[in-house]
Write a protein that holds these residues in place. Sequence first.
Motif, PDB file in Angstrom:
ATOM      1  N   SER A 203     -12.185  53.622   5.664  1.00  0.00           N
ATOM      2  CA  SER A 203     -12.417  52.207   5.971  1.00  0.00           C
ATOM      3  C   SER A 203     -13.780  51.813   5.397  1.00  0.00           C
ATOM      4  CB  SER A 203     -12.399  51.990   7.484  1.00  0.00           C
ATOM      5  OG  SER A 203     -13.439  52.746   8.092  1.00  0.00           O
TER       6      SER A 203
ATOM      7  N   SER B 262     -17.641  50.292   4.969  1.00  0.00           N
ATOM      8  CA  SER B 262     -18.874  50.055   5.707  1.00  0.00           C
ATOM      9  C   SER B 262     -19.201  48.580   5.553  1.00  0.00           C
ATOM     10  CB  SER B 262     -20.010  50.909   5.132  1.00  0.00           C
ATOM     11  OG  SER B 262     -19.706  52.285   5.239  1.00  0.00           O
TER      12      SER B 262
ATOM     13  N   THR C 280     -14.239  47.797  15.215  1.00  0.00           N
ATOM     14  CA  THR C 280     -15.392  48.337  14.499  1.00  0.00           C
ATOM     15  C   THR C 280     -16.100  49.397  15.342  1.00  0.00           C
ATOM     16  OG1 THR C 280     -16.772  46.527  15.343  1.00  0.00           O
ATOM     17  CG2 THR C 280     -15.803  46.237  13.157  1.00  0.00           C
TER      18      THR C 280
ATOM     19  N   LYS D  32     -18.772  50.425  10.656  1.00  0.00           N
ATOM     20  CA  LYS D  32     -17.553  50.559   9.867  1.00  0.00           C
ATOM     21  C   LYS D  32     -16.360  49.984  10.626  1.00  0.00           C
ATOM     22  CE  LYS D  32     -16.688  54.356   7.613  1.00  0.00           C
ATOM     23  NZ  LYS D  32     -16.736  53.912   6.198  1.00  0.00           N
TER      24      LYS D  32
ATOM     25  N   CYS E 200      -7.557  52.711   6.964  1.00  0.00           N
ATOM     26  CA  CYS E 200      -8.148  51.530   7.589  1.00  0.00           C
ATOM     27  C   CYS E 200      -7.154  50.891   8.556  1.00  0.00           C
ATOM     28  CB  CYS E 200      -8.563  50.527   6.512  1.00  0.00           C
ATOM     29  SG  CYS E 200      -9.215  48.975   7.171  1.00  0.00           S
TER      30      CYS E 200
END
Length: 254
Positions: A46, A48, A67, A93, A103
């Motif tokens: 995923s 940053s 997150t 992230k 993700c």
Amino acid sequence: MKDNNVKGRLEILTPQGLENSDKPQKMRLNKRTSCIRCGKCCSESSPSLMKADISLFISGVLSHDNTYTIRYGERVRSNVDDNIYESFIELIKIKNKEGTSICIFYKDNEGCSIYENRPSQCRAYKCWSPENLINGLEKNALKRSDIFGSIDLLMDVIGKHEEKCSYAKLSDAFDRLAEGIEDAVEDIIDMLQYDTYIRPFLKEKFNVPSTAMDLILGKPLIDTINAFGFKVEINGEEYTLSPIEPIKEMEGKK
């Protein structure tokens, strides 16, 4: 004399072979220069978040539900080479799907579900030329202070948490443990207990959602401590710290 280096000098040929000539044609390799939304980058890690992505929190695209924070000095495993590295900065992230490196916003056969509102790093990333992805990360990375800077209570909690159980202190304690210094274990347990108890305290005392803890405080130490080669077992208020057995050694006992 036979040339043993012939293979190294051979050129790649087209599978069609001869084309309008008595000589084979050279293969033409076209380098991709645009995104085809294959999903590979979304499946490997995923993104940053950058300071510019604060707008995604304001608009509600991102929240504490999706997150989390990687704290300074935290040991993380790279999806590229499977090695463990210490994070040289604090990072926020987007979460991955549980148990994967995919993700949370990636959907099979559909792609990114927030593509029109994707984070800056996703927009800048070029899988055909990824060398410069890290450029500007240290200066422009989004931090907890960018999100919670106006909330004194949370900033005090974050500051106290870093003071009591930073990864620098944890790493130092494990170094002392490796040298046989006995009080190192007590220091590690103290950090584990503080990190464990502060989370339900925030929820009960200040109604902070459980889903926000990994963003405010980072992932629990009882989960990340395995990167130091140890695991934690909790029985009531008793914490037991023990080394993780190497896989080969465990297999030999079967």
